[in-house]
Design an enzyme around this catalytic site. Structure first.
Site, mmCIF file in Angstrom:
data_model
loop_
_atom_site.group_PDB
_atom_site.id
_atom_site.type_symbol
_atom_site.label_atom_id
_atom_site.label_comp_id
_atom_site.label_asym_id
_atom_site.label_seq_id
_atom_site.Cartn_x
_atom_site.Cartn_y
_atom_site.Cartn_z
ATOM 1 N N ASP A 135 0.821 -1.212 0.000
ATOM 2 C CA ASP A 135 0.000 0.000 0.000
ATOM 3 C C ASP A 135 0.852 1.259 0.000
ATOM 4 O OD1 ASP A 135 0.997 -0.369 2.557
ATOM 5 O OD2 ASP A 135 -0.933 -0.535 3.536
ATOM 6 N N ASN A 170 -7.378 -2.490 14.398
ATOM 7 C CA ASN A 170 -8.762 -2.790 14.013
ATOM 8 C C ASN A 170 -8.844 -3.985 13.066
ATOM 9 O OD1 ASN A 170 -7.782 -1.767 11.643
ATOM 10 N ND2 ASN A 170 -9.129 0.011 11.559
ATOM 11 N N HIS A 217 -7.051 -4.430 10.283
ATOM 12 C CA HIS A 217 -6.789 -4.194 8.859
ATOM 13 C C HIS A 217 -5.492 -4.860 8.417
ATOM 14 C CE1 HIS A 217 -4.624 -0.122 9.753
ATOM 15 N NE2 HIS A 217 -3.700 -0.954 9.294
ATOM 16 N N GLU A 274 -9.405 -1.625 5.375
ATOM 17 C CA GLU A 274 -10.051 -1.313 6.645
ATOM 18 C C GLU A 274 -11.308 -2.169 6.830
ATOM 19 O OE1 GLU A 274 -8.432 0.359 8.640
ATOM 20 O OE2 GLU A 274 -7.974 2.418 8.052
#
Ligand SMILES: N[C@@H]1[C@@H](O)[C@H](O)[C@@H](COP(=O)(O)O)O[C@@H]1O
Length: 264
Positions: free
Chosen positions: A67, A136, A138, A143
């Protein structure tokens, strides 16, 4: 999933680095999927040391990063391209032409996403993909709510991720809220995936990934679908696993089997 629980972050890095070293020895022209964040830094240091010691070479390798922030050029110190140059590429014998990070400064990000997928395919697909995990759940910048078969695309970051990564940006400095990330479907196509997680702040995400239901709310849970996923975690990150002892037992048995196979 193979779940490897080790004492601390240093052991996690060494174990992960050995997997990557073995891959490069077996196939020098490997296609490596790489990750950013603080977790993989120690693994990269191990790989740099092995490269300097002449144990492994990146000279024939190709890399694809997961990413990049949308809106940052590769010269920006907080860009993931800059991070990769600083943390790995500048210190090993890789040809930078063979290193790929999604272009954060793409004029047309949608076209750039399609082209990134095409480049991965043209390289023969990723042999081994390194991953970290967000608090979280990810992976990359996929996400919660990410499609479990998603491809490389533009993703909006959650408030939690922006806050977690704010530590890398100076106060008042522009911090992107958008990214280009390989999709979960893209990640799942890697022949092998290796996820590292360390520290108590990752314990809930690790629990959801390993023991929770397969769900878009925890993107990393999609790794339950992968046939060769290795989850390497320290005791703190493993602290919320319900079947901890069972995983340790499996791994001990696995080590015995590997030792036996090595004698054949
Ligand atoms: N896009 C990256 C992820 O690839 C990484 O896994 C995550 C966790 O980073 P850290 O290892 O610093 O906790 O941070 C970022 O959001």
């Amino acid at each position: 999933m193979q779940i490897v629980i080790l004492d601390d972050a240093a052991q996690v890095a060494a174990y992960g680095a050995n997997i990557f070293a073995k891959q490069l020895l077996k196939k020098p022209a490997s296609v490596l999927g790489l990750a950013t964040g603080s977790t993989p830094v120690a693994l990269y240091q191990e790989l740099i040391a092995k490269n300097k010691a002449g144990e492994i070479s990146f000279s024939q390798a190709t890399t694809f990063n997961l990413d990049e922030y949308l809106g940052l050029t590769g010269e920006h110190p907080q860009s993931y391209r800059y991070f990769m140059n600083e943390q790995l590429f500048n210190h090993v014998d890789i040809d930078k032409q063979n290193t790929h990070v999604p272009p954060g400064d793409a004029v047309n990000p949608l076209v750039a996403c399609t082209e990134y997928e095409q480049k991965i395919t043209a390289a023969g697909g990723v042999d081994i993909q390194l991953l970290g995990i967000g608090r979280n759940g990810h992976i990359g910048f996929n996400e919660p709510s990410s499609g479990l078969t998603s491809r490389t695309r533009v993703k909006t970051l959650t408030k939690a991720t922006i806050e977690d990564n704010a530590r890398f940006f100076a106060e008042g400095e522009y911090q992107p809220h958008l990214s280009i990330t390989m999709g979960i479907g893209t990640i799942l196509e890697a022949k092998k995936v290796v996820l590292l997680a360390t520290g108590a702040s990752k314990a809930d995400a690790v629990h959801a990934m390993v023991e929770g239901p397969l769900m878009a709310k925890c993107p990393a849970s999609a790794l339950q679908l992968h046939k060769d996923a290795v989850i390497i975690i320290d005791k703190a990150a493993a602290s919320k696993l319900e079947d901890l002892e069972f995983y340790q037992h499996i791994e001990a048995e696995n080590q015995k089997l590997q030792a036996h196979l090595a004698t054949l």
